[in-house]
Write a protein that holds these residues in place. Structure first.
Motif, PDB file in Angstrom:
ATOM      1  N   PRO A 227     112.098 -10.216  89.598  1.00  0.00           N
ATOM      2  CA  PRO A 227     112.103 -10.757  90.863  1.00  0.00           C
ATOM      3  C   PRO A 227     110.805 -10.764  91.373  1.00  0.00           C
ATOM      4  O   PRO A 227     109.965 -10.008  91.262  1.00  0.00           O
ATOM      5  CB  PRO A 227     113.030  -9.581  91.835  1.00  0.00           C
ATOM      6  N   ILE A 228     110.623 -11.979  92.097  1.00  0.00           N
ATOM      7  CA  ILE A 228     109.273 -12.099  92.724  1.00  0.00           C
ATOM      8  C   ILE A 228     109.535 -12.651  94.253  1.00  0.00           C
ATOM      9  O   ILE A 228     110.545 -12.973  94.653  1.00  0.00           O
ATOM     10  CB  ILE A 228     108.510 -13.167  92.115  1.00  0.00           C
ATOM     11  N   THR A 229     108.419 -12.388  94.969  1.00  0.00           N
ATOM     12  CA  THR A 229     108.754 -12.958  96.483  1.00  0.00           C
ATOM     13  C   THR A 229     108.763 -14.215  96.683  1.00  0.00           C
ATOM     14  O   THR A 229     107.935 -14.943  95.858  1.00  0.00           O
ATOM     15  CB  THR A 229     107.793 -12.008  97.297  1.00  0.00           C
ATOM     16  N   ALA A 230     109.120 -14.735  97.729  1.00  0.00           N
ATOM     17  CA  ALA A 230     108.897 -16.258  98.100  1.00  0.00           C
ATOM     18  C   ALA A 230     107.361 -16.449  98.392  1.00  0.00           C
ATOM     19  O   ALA A 230     106.984 -17.723  97.896  1.00  0.00           O
ATOM     20  CB  ALA A 230     109.311 -16.484  99.586  1.00  0.00           C
TER      21      ALA A 230
ATOM     22  N   ASP B   5     116.050 -16.513  89.684  1.00  0.00           N
ATOM     23  CA  ASP B   5     115.847 -16.921  88.452  1.00  0.00           C
ATOM     24  C   ASP B   5     115.237 -18.293  88.362  1.00  0.00           C
ATOM     25  O   ASP B   5     116.023 -19.242  88.934  1.00  0.00           O
ATOM     26  CB  ASP B   5     116.993 -16.850  87.482  1.00  0.00           C
TER      27      ASP B   5
ATOM     28  N   THR C 127     112.445 -14.321  85.023  1.00  0.00           N
ATOM     29  CA  THR C 127     113.484 -13.549  85.530  1.00  0.00           C
ATOM     30  C   THR C 127     113.302 -12.348  86.611  1.00  0.00           C
ATOM     31  O   THR C 127     114.266 -11.843  87.321  1.00  0.00           O
ATOM     32  CB  THR C 127     114.812 -13.312  84.789  1.00  0.00           C
TER      33      THR C 127
ATOM     34  N   HIS D  97     108.873 -10.930 101.460  1.00  0.00           N
ATOM     35  CA  HIS D  97     110.520 -11.238 101.286  1.00  0.00           C
ATOM     36  C   HIS D  97     110.898 -11.698  99.950  1.00  0.00           C
ATOM     37  O   HIS D  97     110.261 -12.313  99.254  1.00  0.00           O
ATOM     38  CB  HIS D  97     110.972 -12.816 102.188  1.00  0.00           C
ATOM     39  N   GLN D  98     111.736 -10.960  99.587  1.00  0.00           N
ATOM     40  CA  GLN D  98     112.186 -11.250  98.349  1.00  0.00           C
ATOM     41  C   GLN D  98     112.981 -12.423  98.389  1.00  0.00           C
ATOM     42  O   GLN D  98     113.674 -12.815  99.112  1.00  0.00           O
ATOM     43  CB  GLN D  98     113.327 -10.169  97.817  1.00  0.00           C
ATOM     44  N   LEU D  99     112.693 -13.245  97.254  1.00  0.00           N
ATOM     45  CA  LEU D  99     113.617 -14.674  97.219  1.00  0.00           C
ATOM     46  C   LEU D  99     115.192 -14.287  97.256  1.00  0.00           C
ATOM     47  O   LEU D  99     115.639 -13.365  96.512  1.00  0.00           O
ATOM     48  CB  LEU D  99     113.334 -15.363  95.855  1.00  0.00           C
TER      49      LEU D  99
END
Ligand code: HEA
Ligand code: HEA
Ligand code: CUA
Ligand SMILES: [Cu+2]
Lengths: 659, 305, 206, 126
Positions: free
Chosen positions: D7-10, C20, D5, C12-14
């Protein structure tokens, strides 16, 4: 229009601000202001002032501004204290008339608590928290600047009351219905409520800011149980602020509405309930006294470990106790009005909950003593204040526990026993702690040490003066002297003890003079701190050069130990070993902005207009507020980049870069 | 480097010793709180003493440890005390200082609760004399619903008998306090609070307010004369005969913001105090109906009239 | 530019408002602000609870309140809470137009709420029930009034957000702003539910 | 800080925080192709509201019990709003807001409850 002019004169300069001493101060202020303006103009400093200070968002500069305001306010509050003591030295004297005495104790209490202790605490937060947790700034730098300016303009609003319109005179607690229009028609209480609401908004924002900073901005690896105690103290204090200030805001606003808009919350008539104000005020007020002391518990924990050259004793339980104090402090507020007849069940409950707080507090005291136990204690000024704190605070706390004994409080409430109690904890805990922190972190803030020898003279004057001032007040309490008496009859045996107390206050005043001398002398001739680590410190801020460069850390450190810097030194590492040129990247920094200053100024205009019910002025101010909010809502350009090369050059010139 | 006086930390004890000296040589009866003349004050004093002893123990323990630590572990050349830079905790010591204070506090907590409950009511089986107290802007009005007399800034009570004060205010808040007899209680507008006290010895005592209420606050002293029941009855009879009645006009006069001397009245208008018999109707906004039975006051919330 | 909501990988991407670091910290900050606001209202509720019976010569809650307008206000606000919820849902899908549409609906519903409330207050005033009358009315007015002022502020806030969305689309920054705004709006809904229960319905219990 | 910045995952964000004591703050996200939860939440909130209304208007219970019941309904409603619409359990790294939110629940409750206890002393509750 002459009638207009007389109206102005009567509203702004009623007889209560036309005493000779106040006129003298007026003259002094005018001369001082002209001098200052002249100086700034002559040396072309206006631009500098605006660019470097008024619009800054750098936490280190904001810390300096907080510190300066706090010391100025300590001076003002201290002068007030000296005036109180002068009046009380003899029975039936009229050094000041009653009305002026009332104004003076009100401003003394309010200024000391809201405009001296709080900003002083925030000065320490701002000066070191980002450095301790390995961050480049606080979570919300602009909000931080707004907090400062709201506080500053609140303080200005409060302070001009004594030259324009007349000061509040209902005590720092401002119980209604005395604050109602029927008994208090002047603008004084409006000043009080508005200034505290404005400064209180700033304080709430600071609370949010530092809570978020300490939970979200810590360097990688700094888990909760690796945070220095001062960071814990900051976190807990911020949470306390978050939970304590709303009831105050509400209570103040309701009192203000009673005065300005004719509502009837706390009035004599129409079913008003003054006790509800008292209830709300202490819902704030009791947590507030812990807001005033917990940060200093943090300072002491750092100072005692550093100068005993030993790890803090019982760290996990120090954390537990600080949290316990936080939770308990929301359940004790009724002990300030045991005598309002809330019934034995309520009183007993709150008496016991108050006593409970003594346990976690005691745990901290013992842990500090055992931190020194088996160490090597270096008697620096910072350490002296910490050492003076323990006995002073224990005695103050013990008298607090006596007040928590409900039936005893029936007798001691609002007597000088109470006054002695809280000066004992507030000076012993808060003021000594603040001064300890100031001496301790001064090199980090200004790049030079405060002269130790002068500092010690100031310390001893303060310490001895303190005991001479406040010990007799316990006895006065036992003799039945109540607080806020502008004079007292002879023949009750109150005289001698009051004389001693006044002498003590002079000695404290002398201590303050030496302190100021100490600061000024050291700024001019003080010993430079070239190492960045003058005390052989334990936490991350000492790994930086003093004064700290704008960006704090060229590279965000990774934390492994509780006392990270100490551990690094034990392993023979320093920053220079760690930092290679390729580790340095561009750094994003918040951009200066005039909005916080303008926002504060607008609120000041609102406050001033409302104080005198000059609605057009208030509306103009309100428009200013709205403009500021709109502007910052649409402003996306809030940071700038510092080139990696610039950082490398700076670090290299400080000798902190490899190769 | 170090100033000479710094070598002796015991200096800190000097002011303390001074204070102790003052207390022992001091000025007898002037420590009113330590010489109460009634059962309420005495119970309160007992608790103060108990708490003071407990706190004395705490202070003694802390000070002993503290002074030992700072003297023994000073950083001076040739100090032979063990240096243990990494000693960061001890389970047993820490348990000790969670538990011991708790024990000590229990010792003071139990009598605190007991006395708090005991002081709430006039002791059973004793018939109190009732006095209605109204704090006005910088004066005290005392009304005797049983005797129908009233007094300003002076109070006459019989000895050996509980006195039930019913406190209210037609002014900012004050506290009604007679230190020699016992603790204080607030006078608040729109509210009646009970407080009982008793004088066992005849004499004249000082009464005052503990809650600041304006410029005249410092003048809110009043005299309390405790006299034998017979003398009290005589005083009532005499007042009835010689003093003038208090009319509404006089009461309005008293409502002015000023300080006054003492005065006696042979009677007073019914609704100046929310009288016990009539229920409570102060300044037009009744909050509570006051119902009196023998030892106690019951409050009934009053719905809108 | 918008960050895709989820990837097919199951990782899951945030959501975009958390994408940010700095912006996500602002969300934490906003939660803390809401906590202070909860306490503001808690203080007002305690005042109301205590002063409820201090009606002096004025009307009692039972005499004063009419449930008709109150129910209308409640429905308007509950619905607006739902619509802004949908707005955030579509924001996370990256659909600016849907987001803006639902926000406009929310604003209109909010305006309806404020209008009804003002009308209600004017009616009270015509009956002589202003906060000059009694402590009860003071406490009532300040509690309900503070809530109403919050809603009004929220409406203007939403309008400024619409301008920003139109200019910038959904970016981590605007998304965060919309998200905090939605938190604020739902929070006002919760407060209203307590006003509805503790003030209006309670006034009818007697 | 350009790394921040990207994108990373939860899961990554959670691992970066790595404070094992705080496992209970691990965030949870839910997302669907259709806003079912929101719609159900809306219907639920309407039911709760009207439920309370009818309980009160028909006086089905004695006053004190009635007040307690509708207050409980209000708390349910609040929980519903928090869970469904406010995504209370979401966050980058850890859902820190949970701690102050739990705490404020008790403080607010204590504030109102205790104030009533303190202020309406000795008076029979109306
Ligand atoms: C920094 C500020 C500060 C601090 C820390 C405290 C701490 C405490 N205070 Fe104080 N207090 C004030 C500032 C402070 N106070 C102020 C300003 C007022 C007056 C406001 C006004 O009316 O204007 C006041 C008033 C006040 C009252 C109201 C009195 C009255 O109005 O009638 C009471 C009553 O219970 C009280 C009690 C206590 C207690 C029990 C503690 C405890 O937290 C103290 C705990 C510490 C110790 C007990 C010492 C160390 C412990 C040990 C060594 C362990 C062993 C101890 C035991 C077993 C007892 N305080
Ligand atoms: C942080 C809080 C704080 C601090 C530090 C102090 C410090 C002092 N306080 Fe204060 N005090 C309060 C908080 C504080 N107080 C509060 C809250 C009240 C209750 C108010 C109320 O009733 O509403 C109170 C009330 C109060 C009273 C009771 C008044 C009354 O009820 O009638 C008294 C009386 O003695 C007093 C005395 C002092 C003294 C002598 C000091 C000393 O420590 C001051 C020491 C002096 C200085 C630090 C500076 C002096 C400066 C000079 C002498 C200048 C020298 C000249 C040049 C350099 C040119 N205080
Ligand atoms: Cu001195 Cu009793
Ligand atoms: Cu307190």
């Amino acid at each position: 229009m002459p009638s207009f002019v007389t109206y102005l004169i009567h509203t702004l300069f009623p007889p209560t601000v036309r005493y000779p001493d106040i006129l003298l101060i007026d003259a002094g202020l005018i001369v001082g202001a002209i001098g200052l303006v002249g100086f700034l103009t002559k040396t072309h400093r206006w631009g500098w002032l605006w660019r470097e200070w008024l619009t800054t968002v750098d936490h280190k500069k904001i810390a300096v501004m907080y510190l300066i305001s706090a010391i100025v306010m300590l001076f003002r509050g201290g002068i007030d204290a000296e005036m109180l003591r002068a009046q009380l030295a003899m029975p039936s004297v009229h050094f000041m008339p009653a009305i002026q005495y009332d104004e003076v104790f009100t401003t003394h209490g309010t200024i000391m608590i809201f405009f001296m202790a709080m900003p002083f605490i925030f000065a320490l937060f701002n000066a070191v928290i980002p450095l301790m947790i390995g961050a480049r700034d606080v979570a919300f730098p602009r909000v931080n600047a707004m907090s400062f300016w709201l506080f500053a303009f609140g303080a200005i609003l409060f302070n001009i009351s004594f030259i324009i319109g007349g000061s509040p005179d209902a005590g720092w607690t401002a119980y209604p219905p005395y604050t109602g229009l029927a008994f208090n028609p002047g603008p004084g209480e409006n000043y009080y409520f508005l200034a505290l609401i404005i400064a209180g908004m700033g304080t709430t924002m600071t609370g949010i800011n530092f809570l978020v900073t300490t939970i979200r901005m810590r360097a990688p690896g700094m888990t909760l149980m690796k945070m220095p105690m001062f960071v814990w103290a900051t976190m807990v204090t911020s949470a306390l602020i978050l939970f304590a200030f709303p009831p105050l805001t509400v209570a103040l606003a309701m009192s203000l509405f009673d005065r300005l808009f004719g509502s009837s919350f706390f009035t004599l008539t129409r079913g008003g309930m003054p006790m509800m104000y008292v209830n709300l005020f202490w819902l704030f007020g009791h947590p507030e006294v812990y807001i005033l002391v917990i940060p200093l518990f943090g300072v002491f924990s750092e100072v005692v470990a550093t100068f005993s050259r030993k790890a803090l004793f019982g760290y996990p339980l120090m954390v537990v106790s600080i949290l316990a104090i936080m939770f308990l402090s929301y359940g004790t507020w009724v002990h300030h009005f045991f005598t309002m007849g809330a019934g034995p069940g309520v009183n007993a409950f709150f008496g016991l909950s108050t006593m409970l707080i003594a346990i976690p507090t005691g745990v901290k005291i013992f842990n500090w003593i055992f931190t020194m136990w088996g160490g090597r204690i270096k008697m620096t000024v910072a350490m002296l204040y910490q050492m003076a704190f323990i006995p002073t605070f224990v005695i103050g706390g013990a008298s607090g526990v006596m007040l928590a004994v409900v039936p005893a409080d029936y007798q001691l409430h609002n007597t000088y026993f109470l006054i002695a109690h809280f000066h004992n904890v507030i000076i012993g805990g808060t003021l000594f702690g603040l001064l300890s922190g100031m001496y301790y972190w001064w090199p980090k803030m200004f790049g030079m040490k405060l002269n130790e020898r002068q500092g010690k003279v100031a310390f001893w004057l303060f310490f001895i003066g303190f005991w001479i001032t406040f010990t007799p007040q316990y006895l006065l309490g036992l003799k039945g002297m109540t607080r806020r008496l502008y004079t007292y009859p002879a023949g009750l045996g109150w005289h001698e003890l009051n004389v001693i107390s006044t002498v003590g206050a002079w000695i404290m005043g002398a201590g303050f003079v030496v302190l100021v001398y100490n600061v000024v002398w050291s700024l001019l001739y003080g010993e430079r701190d070239v190492t960045g680590d003058p005390w052989d410190g334990r936490t991350l801020e000492w790994s930086l050069p003093s004064p700290v460069p704008e960006y704090n850390f060229a590279r965000i450190p990774v934390v492994h130990e509780r006392d990270e810097w100490w551990a690094m030194k034990q392993k023979g590492q320093t920053m220079a070993h760690a930092l290679r040129p390729e580790d340095v990247h561009d750094i994003e920094l918040p951009k200066n902005t005039p909005v916080p200053f303008l926002l504060g100024a607008s609120f000041f205009v609102v406050g001033f207009g409302m104080t005198f019910k000059w609605w057009p002025i208030a509306i103009v101010g309100m428009l200013g507020v709205i403009a500021c909010l709109l502007y910052s809502g649409f402003d996306y350009d809030d940071h700038h980049h510092l080139e990696a090369d610039v950082v490398r050059q700076t670090e290299a010139s400080l000798g902190r870069l490899q190769g | 480097m170090r100033p000479a006086f710094f070598k002796r930390p015991y200096r800190k004890l000097v002011p303390l010793a001074l204070a102790a000296g003052l207390l022992s040589t001091g000025c007898g009866q002037q420590y009113v709180l330590l010489h109460p003349v009634g059962p309420v004050g005495q119970q309160e004093l007992h608790l103060m003493e108990l708490a003071a002893i407990a706190m004395g123990i705490v202070i003694l323990v802390v000070f002993t440890l503290y002074f030992y630590a700072i003297i023994r572990f000073r950083d001076k050349p040739g100090n032979t005390a063990p240096y243990r830079p990494d000693w960061h905790g001890s389970k047993w010591l820490e348990i000790l200082w969670w538990v011991l204070p708790a024990v000590l506090l229990t010792v003071i907590a139990i009598p605190t609760v007991k006395t708090t409950y005991a002081l709430d009511h006039v002791p059973k089986g004793k018939d109190p004399i009732v006095i209605d107290v109204t704090s006005l802007t910088w004066k005290w009005l005392f009304e005797y619903p049983g005797q129908h007399v009233a007094a300003v800034n002076q109070l006459v009570i019989p000895t050996g008998k509980p006195v039930l004060f019913e406190l209210t205010a037609d002014s900012p808040m004050n506290t009604f306090w007679i230190p020699a007899l016992g603790g204080m209680e607030y006078t608040m507008p729109n509210r009646v609070l009970p407080l009982w006290l008793q004088a066992n010895k005849p004499g004249t005592y000082i009464g005052l307010s503990g809650q600041y209420s304006g410029t005249g606050f410092a003048k809110m002293f009043f005299h309390v004369k405790a006299v034998s029941p017979a003398a009290f009855n005589a005083w009532v009879a005499k007042t009835r005969k010689t003093a003038s009645p208090m009319t509404m006009a006089v009461y309005d006069q008293l409502l002015k913001h000023n300080t006054t001397g003492q005065a006696l009245y042979s009677s007073y208008p019914k609704d100046t105090f929310p009288t016990v018999a009539n229920g409570f109707t102060l300044t037009g906004s009744g909050m509570y109906m006051v119902m009196r039975d023998k030892n106690d006051i019951t409050y009934m919330p009053m719905q809108n009239p | 530019m918008s960050v895709p909501l989820a990837e097919k990988t199951g990782q899951h991407q945030l959501p975009i408002e958390f994408a940010d670091e700095k912006e996500s910290i602002k969300i934490t900050g906003f939660w803390m602000f809401l906590v202070t606001d909860v306490l503001i209202f808690a203080s007002l509720f305690s005042t109301y609870a205590v002063m409820r019976t201090s009606v002096a010569m004025g009307p009692t809650p039972d005499q004063l309140f009419h449930m008709g307008p109150v129910m209308l206000e409640t429905i308007l606000l509950l619905t607006s809470s739902f619509t802004i919820g949908l707005g955030v849902y579509f924001m996370r899908k990256g659909q600016v137009r849907a987001l803006m549409g639902w926000m406009i609906v929310t604003i209109l519903l909010g305006a309806g709420f404020v209008g009804t409330e003002i009308h209600d207050f004017v009616t009270f005033a015509q009956q002589g029930a202003t906060w000059h009358t009694s402590a009860f009315l003071s406490a009532f007015d300040i509690l309900v009034g503070t809530h109403g002022a919050h809603v009004t502020f929220g409406i203007f806030w939403a309008i400024t957000l619409l301008f920003q969305l139109r200019k910038r689309g959904i970016t981590p920054q605007t998304a965060r702003k919309v998200y905090t705004y939605s938190l604020y709006w739902h929070f006002l809904d919760i407060v209203w539910i307590f006003i509805y229960t503790f003030v209006y319905l309670n006034g009818k219990i007697v | 800080m350009s790394e921040a910045t990207k994108p990373i995952t939860a899961e990554e964000a959670y691992n970066n925080e790595n404070d094992k004591v705080l496992r209970f703050l691990k965030p949870r996200f839910h997302e669907e192709a259709f806003p079912t939860i929101q719609i159900l939440g809306y219907i639920g909130s309407l039911i709760l509201t009207f439920g309370a209304y009818f309980l009160v208007m028909n006086h089905v219970l004695p006053p004190v019990a009635l007040l307690s019941v509708i207050l409980v309904l209000a708390v349910f409603q609040a929980a519903l709003q928090l869970g469904v619409f406010m995504h209370i359990r979401e966050g980058r790294g850890l859902a820190w807001q949970l701690i102050p939110l739990y705490f404020v629940f008790f403080v607010a409750l204590g504030m109102v409850g205790m104030s009533i206890w303190i202020m309406l002393f000795k008076s029979g509750v109306s």
